[in-house]
Design an enzyme around this catalytic site. Structure first.
Site, PDB file in Angstrom:
ATOM      1  N   GLU A 284       0.818  -1.220   0.000  1.00  0.00           N
ATOM      2  CA  GLU A 284       0.000   0.000   0.000  1.00  0.00           C
ATOM      3  C   GLU A 284       0.844   1.259   0.000  1.00  0.00           C
ATOM      4  O   GLU A 284       0.402   2.311  -0.451  1.00  0.00           O
ATOM      5  CB  GLU A 284      -0.934   0.015   1.229  1.00  0.00           C
ATOM      6  CG  GLU A 284      -2.306  -0.527   0.901  1.00  0.00           C
ATOM      7  CD  GLU A 284      -3.308  -0.364   2.033  1.00  0.00           C
ATOM      8  OE1 GLU A 284      -4.381  -0.949   1.893  1.00  0.00           O
ATOM      9  OE2 GLU A 284      -3.044   0.317   3.045  1.00  0.00           O
ATOM     10  N   HIS A 305       8.222 -26.563  -1.875  1.00  0.00           N
ATOM     11  CA  HIS A 305       7.567 -27.681  -2.567  1.00  0.00           C
ATOM     12  C   HIS A 305       6.349 -27.217  -3.355  1.00  0.00           C
ATOM     13  O   HIS A 305       5.548 -28.031  -3.797  1.00  0.00           O
ATOM     14  CB  HIS A 305       7.196 -28.764  -1.535  1.00  0.00           C
ATOM     15  CG  HIS A 305       8.402 -29.319  -0.865  1.00  0.00           C
ATOM     16  ND1 HIS A 305       8.998 -30.505  -1.236  1.00  0.00           N
ATOM     17  CD2 HIS A 305       9.182 -28.803   0.127  1.00  0.00           C
ATOM     18  CE1 HIS A 305      10.073 -30.709  -0.492  1.00  0.00           C
ATOM     19  NE2 HIS A 305      10.210 -29.687   0.342  1.00  0.00           N
ATOM     20  N   LYS A 419     -14.234   0.105  -3.622  1.00  0.00           N
ATOM     21  CA  LYS A 419     -15.293   0.508  -2.684  1.00  0.00           C
ATOM     22  C   LYS A 419     -16.377   1.269  -3.431  1.00  0.00           C
ATOM     23  O   LYS A 419     -17.572   1.055  -3.215  1.00  0.00           O
ATOM     24  CB  LYS A 419     -14.736   1.408  -1.577  1.00  0.00           C
ATOM     25  CG  LYS A 419     -13.782   0.715  -0.634  1.00  0.00           C
ATOM     26  CD  LYS A 419     -13.390   1.669   0.486  1.00  0.00           C
ATOM     27  CE  LYS A 419     -12.250   1.112   1.291  1.00  0.00           C
ATOM     28  NZ  LYS A 419     -11.632   2.094   2.171  1.00  0.00           N
TER      29      LYS A 419
END
Ligand code: PA5
Length: 442
Positions: A284, A305, A419
């Site tokens: 951010e 793995h 948003k």
């Protein structure tokens, strides 16, 4: 004390280039400490460790004492910077398999960090058999995810215990004067902690946002702050040995070699959430204006793995920063086996951590051979003091790096886009025009 090992980048970055970037990092530090850069109204975290007042620590500890034995579970409601730091520290310090991370303390659960209906239903189901309390954390006080979770949990608590008793089991951490959570907490009379105006969410772990949950989980927040304070002193100087300058210089120098992805590596699963906290902090802060180093994280040897193949041999776009704990807390040795059917007697008498260490050295060398530069960040052991140091170190290095990249490390304008669309789709009052527009795209 943190130490940085840059041997793993020497094959990729000439010393003269690293020296240039060290100068740039020193300028970045000046910009942070002098409050000269973009976003300088969000620099409250810089002096937080040395300025934190005793009352805050005591108030957090007194709630922790009050709830110990009184409730079985405390649900931390928050998202992003409002839960990741606390979870990172609690997971790092706590018992890996006990529900209570520290004997005798409440179990800590998290909510409001997703909008999954199954998660909400199963959480309410789990809590229905238990005495619980809530810490609701939102700096803005308007974030949808925690607001939904809090409404569900608060209603559940009030139905079971009544409004008055529920009030004793709710603490709010939010802005001092604005936001829906502030209004609600004031109206309902909840005990409240304030998040300082000049500290952004992802830099807030050393405020009550992180300190209260960590104290409730049973850990020593004074030692955590002392560790951060120690690092604050070490990182304030423009001299060799400032680990934040070393790290910021190294990662930016490596990035200049077209390594656009930084993978935070651990060799201890207790640090998995530290990786999550770090990803938010760097993602951010740096990822804007078409710039930034993409932060990823892996848990080794587990992910060797799964992701090991790509890191060794796939697109050459990444470098690694390994956070290494030099001393394990426990001792487990491999025993000799008379039959040796598994062929492991060559390891007999060795501690598991010695084997882990060899896996780590082997991986680092293999990845360097495969074109993956490696930075090592060492801490002595996993305790509050060392984690406090590590948190502050990564925060200040993040501020420095952001300025080196030429971005404002303290805003997050990109987070608003989803948003806006979500509110438009949900017909939130005030989003009528956006609703109309977005529906045409469906
Ligand atoms: O770093 C940030 O500012 C964000 O990631 C916030 O922590 C996150 O969005 C939660 O915001 P709030 O605490 O306002 O609910």
């Amino acid at each position: 004390m943190i130490s940085i090992d840059l041997k793993g980048i020497s094959k990729f970055v000439p010393q003269a280039t690293l020296d240039e970037y060290t100068k740039k990092a020193e300028n970045g530090l000046d910009t942070v400490l002098g409050g000269k850069g973009a976003g300088n109204d969000f620099l409250g975290w810089v002096n937080l460790p040395s300025e934190i007042d005793e009352n805050t620590i005591n108030s957090c500890n007194s709630i922790a004492d009050k709830w110990k034995g009184f409730v079985d579970v405390v649900v931390m409601v928050g998202i992003g910077g409002s839960y990741l730091g606390a979870k990172a520290v609690i997971e790092a310090l706590g018992h890996a398999f006990n529900l209570s991370k520290k004997e005798g303390c409440p179990q800590i659960l998290y909510a409001g960090n997703n909008i999954s209906e199954d998660y909400a239903a199963e959480l309410l189901d789990y809590l229905s058999m238990r005495k619980f309390a809530i810490v609701v954390i939102s700096k803005s006080g308007t974030t949808t995810e925690p607001a939904i979770a809090f409404r569900l949990l608060k209603n559940d608590l009030e139905k079971r215990f009544g409004k008055r008793a529920a009030k004793e089991r709710i603490v709010a951490i939010t802005d001092k004067s604005k936001g829906a959570l502030h209004t609600l907490a004031t109206q309902e009379g909840y005990e409240t902690f304030v998040i300082p105006d000049n500290v952004g969410g992802r830099f807030s772990v050393l405020t009550p946002v992180g300190l209260l949950p960590i104290a409730i989980a049973g850990f020593d927040i004074k030692a955590l702050v002392e560790g951060a304070c120690e690092m604050q002193k070490n990182c304030a100087v423009k001299a060799a040995g400032n680990p934040a300058i070393e790290y910021a210089a190294a990662r930016n120098a490596v990035h200049a070699q077209k390594k656009d992805v930084e993978i935070l590596v651990n060799f201890n699963p207790k640090l998995q959430y530290f990786g999550e906290w770090w990803k938010q902090l760097y993602g951010e802060s740096e990822g804007k204006d078409g710039k930034g180093i993409f932060p990823a994280s892996v848990n080794f040897t587990t992910d060797l793995h799964s992701m090991g193949q790509f890191i060794q041999d796939g697109t050459r776009m990444m470098f690694e920063t390994s956070v290494l704990v030099d001393n394990a807390k426990n001792e487990v040795k491999i025993e000799e086996d008379l039959q040796n059917l598994d062929g492991l007697n060559f390891l007999a008498g060795k501690r598991v951590e010695e084997i882990n260490k060899m896996a780590q050295i082997g991986t680092r060398l293999a990845h360097i051979d495969g074109g993956v530069p490696n930075i090592e960040v060492h801490i002595e052991k996993l305790d509050e003091q060392n984690l406090g140091e590590l948190i502050y170190f990564f925060e200040i290095a993040c501020g420095i790096s952001g300025y080196m990249l030429g971005v404002n490390p303290f805003n997050q304008p990109g987070v608003e886009a989803y948003k806006k669309n979500m509110f438009a789709l949900l017909n939130k009052p005030g989003y009528e025009k956006e609703s109309e527009e977005i529906k045409k795209r469906l």
